[in-house]
Motif scaffolding. Sequence first.
Motif, PDB file in Angstrom:
ATOM      1  N   TYR A 123       0.812  -1.215   0.000  1.00  0.00           N
ATOM      2  CA  TYR A 123       0.000   0.000   0.000  1.00  0.00           C
ATOM      3  C   TYR A 123       0.851   1.274   0.000  1.00  0.00           C
ATOM      4  O   TYR A 123       0.412   2.311  -0.498  1.00  0.00           O
ATOM      5  CB  TYR A 123      -0.930   0.003   1.217  1.00  0.00           C
ATOM      6  CG  TYR A 123      -1.977  -1.081   1.165  1.00  0.00           C
ATOM      7  CD1 TYR A 123      -3.149  -0.909   0.447  1.00  0.00           C
ATOM      8  CD2 TYR A 123      -1.789  -2.293   1.815  1.00  0.00           C
ATOM      9  CE1 TYR A 123      -4.117  -1.896   0.385  1.00  0.00           C
ATOM     10  CE2 TYR A 123      -2.738  -3.302   1.766  1.00  0.00           C
ATOM     11  CZ  TYR A 123      -3.900  -3.098   1.046  1.00  0.00           C
ATOM     12  OH  TYR A 123      -4.849  -4.096   0.978  1.00  0.00           O
ATOM     13  N   LEU A 124       2.049   1.217   0.549  1.00  0.00           N
ATOM     14  CA  LEU A 124       2.909   2.398   0.568  1.00  0.00           C
ATOM     15  C   LEU A 124       3.393   2.756  -0.832  1.00  0.00           C
ATOM     16  O   LEU A 124       3.531   3.936  -1.166  1.00  0.00           O
ATOM     17  CB  LEU A 124       4.097   2.165   1.489  1.00  0.00           C
ATOM     18  CG  LEU A 124       3.772   2.007   2.976  1.00  0.00           C
ATOM     19  CD1 LEU A 124       5.039   1.727   3.765  1.00  0.00           C
ATOM     20  CD2 LEU A 124       3.083   3.259   3.512  1.00  0.00           C
ATOM     21  N   LYS A 125       3.645   1.742  -1.647  1.00  0.00           N
ATOM     22  CA  LYS A 125       4.155   1.988  -2.997  1.00  0.00           C
ATOM     23  C   LYS A 125       3.106   1.743  -4.069  1.00  0.00           C
ATOM     24  O   LYS A 125       3.412   1.874  -5.259  1.00  0.00           O
ATOM     25  CB  LYS A 125       5.375   1.101  -3.268  1.00  0.00           C
ATOM     26  CG  LYS A 125       6.544   1.371  -2.331  1.00  0.00           C
ATOM     27  CD  LYS A 125       7.734   0.481  -2.670  1.00  0.00           C
ATOM     28  CE  LYS A 125       8.909   0.766  -1.759  1.00  0.00           C
ATOM     29  NZ  LYS A 125      10.078  -0.112  -2.065  1.00  0.00           N
ATOM     30  N   SER A 126       1.889   1.375  -3.643  1.00  0.00           N
ATOM     31  CA  SER A 126       0.814   1.047  -4.589  1.00  0.00           C
ATOM     32  C   SER A 126       1.308   0.026  -5.609  1.00  0.00           C
ATOM     33  O   SER A 126       1.148   0.173  -6.823  1.00  0.00           O
ATOM     34  CB  SER A 126       0.309   2.309  -5.302  1.00  0.00           C
ATOM     35  OG  SER A 126      -0.268   3.195  -4.378  1.00  0.00           O
ATOM     36  N   LEU A 127       1.921  -1.029  -5.091  1.00  0.00           N
ATOM     37  CA  LEU A 127       2.544  -2.037  -5.937  1.00  0.00           C
ATOM     38  C   LEU A 127       1.956  -3.404  -5.636  1.00  0.00           C
ATOM     39  O   LEU A 127       1.892  -3.823  -4.481  1.00  0.00           O
ATOM     40  CB  LEU A 127       4.063  -2.062  -5.698  1.00  0.00           C
ATOM     41  CG  LEU A 127       4.867  -3.081  -6.503  1.00  0.00           C
ATOM     42  CD1 LEU A 127       4.842  -2.724  -7.983  1.00  0.00           C
ATOM     43  CD2 LEU A 127       6.300  -3.154  -5.989  1.00  0.00           C
ATOM     44  N   GLU A 128       1.519  -4.089  -6.668  1.00  0.00           N
ATOM     45  CA  GLU A 128       1.010  -5.443  -6.518  1.00  0.00           C
ATOM     46  C   GLU A 128       2.166  -6.430  -6.589  1.00  0.00           C
ATOM     47  O   GLU A 128       2.965  -6.408  -7.532  1.00  0.00           O
ATOM     48  CB  GLU A 128      -0.015  -5.757  -7.608  1.00  0.00           C
ATOM     49  CG  GLU A 128      -0.685  -7.115  -7.442  1.00  0.00           C
ATOM     50  CD  GLU A 128      -1.745  -7.378  -8.488  1.00  0.00           C
ATOM     51  OE1 GLU A 128      -2.294  -8.501  -8.508  1.00  0.00           O
ATOM     52  OE2 GLU A 128      -2.024  -6.461  -9.285  1.00  0.00           O
ATOM     53  N   ILE A 129       2.268  -7.284  -5.596  1.00  0.00           N
ATOM     54  CA  ILE A 129       3.345  -8.269  -5.519  1.00  0.00           C
ATOM     55  C   ILE A 129       2.777  -9.628  -5.910  1.00  0.00           C
ATOM     56  O   ILE A 129       1.901 -10.165  -5.231  1.00  0.00           O
ATOM     57  CB  ILE A 129       3.946  -8.323  -4.098  1.00  0.00           C
ATOM     58  CG1 ILE A 129       4.436  -6.934  -3.677  1.00  0.00           C
ATOM     59  CG2 ILE A 129       5.095  -9.330  -4.037  1.00  0.00           C
ATOM     60  CD1 ILE A 129       4.873  -6.860  -2.235  1.00  0.00           C
ATOM     61  N   GLU A 130       3.278 -10.170  -6.996  1.00  0.00           N
ATOM     62  CA  GLU A 130       2.772 -11.447  -7.493  1.00  0.00           C
ATOM     63  C   GLU A 130       3.296 -12.603  -6.641  1.00  0.00           C
ATOM     64  O   GLU A 130       4.326 -12.500  -5.974  1.00  0.00           O
ATOM     65  CB  GLU A 130       3.184 -11.653  -8.956  1.00  0.00           C
ATOM     66  CG  GLU A 130       2.581 -10.620  -9.902  1.00  0.00           C
ATOM     67  CD  GLU A 130       3.006 -10.854 -11.342  1.00  0.00           C
ATOM     68  OE1 GLU A 130       3.886 -11.707 -11.556  1.00  0.00           O
ATOM     69  OE2 GLU A 130       2.462 -10.183 -12.227  1.00  0.00           O
ATOM     70  N   ALA A 239      11.485 -10.668   5.176  1.00  0.00           N
ATOM     71  CA  ALA A 239      10.768  -9.668   4.372  1.00  0.00           C
ATOM     72  C   ALA A 239      11.322  -8.262   4.628  1.00  0.00           C
ATOM     73  O   ALA A 239      12.135  -8.040   5.535  1.00  0.00           O
ATOM     74  CB  ALA A 239       9.277  -9.712   4.690  1.00  0.00           C
ATOM     75  N   HIS A 240      10.862  -7.322   3.788  1.00  0.00           N
ATOM     76  CA  HIS A 240      11.134  -5.882   3.941  1.00  0.00           C
ATOM     77  C   HIS A 240      12.626  -5.558   3.900  1.00  0.00           C
ATOM     78  O   HIS A 240      13.097  -4.655   4.596  1.00  0.00           O
ATOM     79  CB  HIS A 240      10.535  -5.353   5.256  1.00  0.00           C
ATOM     80  CG  HIS A 240       9.122  -5.758   5.490  1.00  0.00           C
ATOM     81  ND1 HIS A 240       8.097  -5.411   4.632  1.00  0.00           N
ATOM     82  CD2 HIS A 240       8.555  -6.513   6.464  1.00  0.00           C
ATOM     83  CE1 HIS A 240       6.955  -5.924   5.081  1.00  0.00           C
ATOM     84  NE2 HIS A 240       7.208  -6.596   6.185  1.00  0.00           N
ATOM     85  N   ALA A 241      13.374  -6.283   3.070  1.00  0.00           N
ATOM     86  CA  ALA A 241      14.808  -6.006   2.964  1.00  0.00           C
ATOM     87  C   ALA A 241      15.219  -5.615   1.551  1.00  0.00           C
ATOM     88  O   ALA A 241      16.373  -5.249   1.339  1.00  0.00           O
ATOM     89  CB  ALA A 241      15.623  -7.217   3.418  1.00  0.00           C
ATOM     90  N   HIS A 242      14.293  -5.685   0.600  1.00  0.00           N
ATOM     91  CA  HIS A 242      14.625  -5.381  -0.797  1.00  0.00           C
ATOM     92  C   HIS A 242      13.631  -4.375  -1.368  1.00  0.00           C
ATOM     93  O   HIS A 242      12.419  -4.577  -1.286  1.00  0.00           O
ATOM     94  CB  HIS A 242      14.609  -6.654  -1.643  1.00  0.00           C
ATOM     95  CG  HIS A 242      15.762  -7.572  -1.363  1.00  0.00           C
ATOM     96  ND1 HIS A 242      17.008  -7.407  -1.927  1.00  0.00           N
ATOM     97  CD2 HIS A 242      15.855  -8.664  -0.570  1.00  0.00           C
ATOM     98  CE1 HIS A 242      17.814  -8.362  -1.508  1.00  0.00           C
ATOM     99  NE2 HIS A 242      17.146  -9.136  -0.675  1.00  0.00           N
ATOM    100  N   ASP A 243      14.179  -3.308  -1.945  1.00  0.00           N
ATOM    101  CA  ASP A 243      13.342  -2.313  -2.605  1.00  0.00           C
ATOM    102  C   ASP A 243      13.042  -2.707  -4.049  1.00  0.00           C
ATOM    103  O   ASP A 243      12.099  -2.188  -4.656  1.00  0.00           O
ATOM    104  CB  ASP A 243      14.026  -0.950  -2.588  1.00  0.00           C
ATOM    105  CG  ASP A 243      14.136  -0.384  -1.177  1.00  0.00           C
ATOM    106  OD1 ASP A 243      13.249  -0.686  -0.359  1.00  0.00           O
ATOM    107  OD2 ASP A 243      15.117   0.341  -0.897  1.00  0.00           O
TER     108      ASP A 243
END
Length: 524
Positions: A123-130, A239-243
């Motif tokens: 939600y922060l980046k408005s990015l869908e993660i497949e 998780a949360h270690a790669h941009d």
Amino acid sequence: MSNGGAKAAVAPVGGPQPLDWKFSQVFGERTAGEEGIEDWCTMKKVLNQDFAVDIISAIEFDRTGDHLATGDRGGRVVLFERTDTRDHVGQRKDLEKMDYTMNRHPEFRYKTEFQSHEPEFDYLKSLEIEENINKIRWCQSANGALFLLSTNDKTIKCWKVQEKKVKKVHDMNVDSTKTMESSSIVGSSISASSKQYIENGGCINNDFSFPTAGFPSLRLPVVTSIETNLMARCRRIYAHAHDYHINSISSNSDGETFISADDLRINLWNLEISNQSFNIVDVKPANMEDLTEVITSAEFHPKHCNMLAYSSSKGSIRLIDMRQSALCDSHSKLFEDQDAPGTRSFFTEIIASISDIKFAKDGRHIQSRDYMTLKLWDINMDSGPVATFQVHEHLRPKLCDLYENDSIFDKFECCLSGDGLRVATGSYSNLFRVFGCSEGSTEATTLEASKTPMRRQGQTSSSPLRTLGSLSGVVRRVKGTDNSGVDANGNTFDFTTKLLHLAWHPTENSLACAASNSLYMYYA
């Protein structure tokens, strides 16, 4: 030289003879007009769901070769186990005593599957993660359990797969079947008023009555194991270690750590610590406009836990030693293949981008795959590759078309045999190629991922490898050159069917190939 009166076998001139590949097994193949389609398959058609989620996106043997794991675009991980060694253990020992070789090939069967990743939304980046599984890597086994790492674009998970015994209570004083039958008959007519409540809060249900004469004796219930089920449990989530999208994970030989790589960074993790990682490589410039290359693949050395290699989109491979500094900005060695003068074009950097690298089992050589070629490097020699195998040279006149349909950006994987004598990689039309990389070998075999793998086999011209004595001051020779643009039978290549993922058995000449949603296995 003879031993015990027997004549010693004479090694063939020009290296080992080409292997004769044979079909072994296939999982997931569906032919046209096939009857008896599974219920889940029919249900998907009814719901108009896309079968693309079944396409295999990762494949990996464990270190023993007894287990094989595949991941697909739907986020599932499927495990297969080898059965021929287990079924012939006694027979194998007897045959070894008689000095008789067994005529068998590796056979696998379905073991279990589990849902590794689900689709997410940032939600922060408005990015869908497949949920697509990018890579699978095995970890060291312990206490009869299997451990493996799986990753999608953002999240890495550590899974433990173990057999669990299902236990059930037997020899009850009350026959539970009769109790259930009586409760199902009178259960609908029982109301709250028909239940007798006692002082301590319990209630006595009228659907069961004690015998008038009582029980002659009471016995203790017995807990017994009736069956074993395979259970997959997620032990850690990293998780949360790669941009940016994760393109590689690799387990370390120390059995305690692993690395994960995205386009600009490589992180080092401890398997037991999921909330902390160490950034060991960072190629992100202060100004993103100055970015000239990205990380495409990373792999730990198979024997030295302090060494790893990573490739870039410019076609270079860097070998780094983590003992030199905490942040490995400087490399120990740089491996690059210089372009011939006057050969650069618009597509030069695109086709030079390395899509995959693999260490040989002994750690002496590195294999790299770019769009056009397959290269073999000696880590003790950074002047150039010791061998170059042409895979897509026949497609050079079609680079414009490949750029228009984005096929030029396809990322093909590569693999080496356990003995280091051969390399393999995929191509279009569900074809894959096997090359001999020993000195003097001219092996260059083209096979198709089907039940008749050798039907497209044709005579392919090949040139000998560079020898160590002729590495300097000469033009590199290549193997398997084919400029026809068509296969051996004159058929044009189908760019919609591509064999991107394959794996070589660590101890035997056996290959597993992923063609769309089917897993093909071959042996030689």
